[in-house]
Design a protein around this motif. Sequence first.
Motif, PDB file in Angstrom:
ATOM      1  N   ASP A 108       0.845  -1.195   0.000  1.00  0.00           N
ATOM      2  CA  ASP A 108       0.000   0.000   0.000  1.00  0.00           C
ATOM      3  C   ASP A 108       0.879   1.243   0.000  1.00  0.00           C
ATOM      4  O   ASP A 108       2.112   1.153  -0.026  1.00  0.00           O
ATOM      5  CB  ASP A 108      -0.980  -0.016   1.183  1.00  0.00           C
ATOM      6  N   SER A 109       0.268   2.426   0.059  1.00  0.00           N
ATOM      7  CA  SER A 109       1.011   3.684  -0.041  1.00  0.00           C
ATOM      8  C   SER A 109       1.940   3.918   1.144  1.00  0.00           C
ATOM      9  O   SER A 109       2.888   4.691   1.048  1.00  0.00           O
ATOM     10  CB  SER A 109       0.035   4.859  -0.189  1.00  0.00           C
ATOM     11  N   ARG A 110       1.699   3.244   2.260  1.00  0.00           N
ATOM     12  CA  ARG A 110       2.564   3.371   3.435  1.00  0.00           C
ATOM     13  C   ARG A 110       3.687   2.337   3.452  1.00  0.00           C
ATOM     14  O   ARG A 110       4.494   2.295   4.358  1.00  0.00           O
ATOM     15  CB  ARG A 110       1.738   3.262   4.719  1.00  0.00           C
ATOM     16  N   GLY A 111       3.708   1.450   2.454  1.00  0.00           N
ATOM     17  CA  GLY A 111       4.747   0.429   2.379  1.00  0.00           C
ATOM     18  C   GLY A 111       4.399  -0.873   3.073  1.00  0.00           C
ATOM     19  O   GLY A 111       5.203  -1.793   3.119  1.00  0.00           O
ATOM     20  N   GLY A 112       3.174  -0.967   3.592  1.00  0.00           N
ATOM     21  CA  GLY A 112       2.735  -2.212   4.220  1.00  0.00           C
ATOM     22  C   GLY A 112       2.224  -3.198   3.178  1.00  0.00           C
ATOM     23  O   GLY A 112       1.779  -2.797   2.097  1.00  0.00           O
ATOM     24  N   ASP A 127      -7.788  -5.990   2.031  1.00  0.00           N
ATOM     25  CA  ASP A 127      -7.994  -4.603   1.627  1.00  0.00           C
ATOM     26  C   ASP A 127      -9.144  -4.554   0.617  1.00  0.00           C
ATOM     27  O   ASP A 127      -8.997  -4.999  -0.527  1.00  0.00           O
ATOM     28  CB  ASP A 127      -6.692  -4.077   1.010  1.00  0.00           C
ATOM     29  N   TYR A 179      -0.912   1.784  -5.258  1.00  0.00           N
ATOM     30  CA  TYR A 179      -0.294   0.546  -4.759  1.00  0.00           C
ATOM     31  C   TYR A 179       1.003   0.289  -5.526  1.00  0.00           C
ATOM     32  O   TYR A 179       1.206   0.818  -6.623  1.00  0.00           O
ATOM     33  CB  TYR A 179      -1.237  -0.657  -4.948  1.00  0.00           C
TER      34      TYR A 179
END
Length: 185
Positions: A108-112, A127, A179
């Motif tokens: 995802d955009s946070r790197g998770g 998700d 993503y």
Amino acid sequence: MVTFDCDGCGKCCTSLGAYIRIERQLTEQDYYCRNGITDEVFPVHVQPEFADEIDEEFISGKWGTSGSRTGCIFMRKNPERPGAVCAIYPTRPQICREFRCYHMVIFDSRGGVAGRMIGRADIQTADPVLARIWIEEIRPLVIEAVSGTPPDTSHLITLPSGDPGWMQKVSAILASHGYRGEPVT
């Protein structure tokens, strides 16, 4: 690229195992086997700690019959931790060497980790946005690419996920939604 990390679940041995058959026993640890998909014949060497068990199952003829275990005769319970282990790992056939439970990790955009592309390009994710993108934009590409695949082997096909051009298309679609998809090596 993300490195594939096997967790020893045994799903590959359960699905591919139906196609790996012993043709002939050479010694208590050595066999000729046949890949039922490619018709390739290959030699295997069973690791010593599993040799007696496999020899007994092969000779008894009970492997794969009604009421017995399913999957590959060489799949064994891992004696060191939960999960499965391959009794012929160093001499396993090419189809087993190339198998990956998942072909892409999606961040995802946070790197998770938001999901994983599994099997023949399905997705495993919690998700809901990613799931919707997959169903509406990516799955139609999969259906188009594998149309005409024989039904008895379609679950083993790694294309289009193994095609770099297809992976680039998927990555571009994912990127357009924030993503990042990384193919697994």
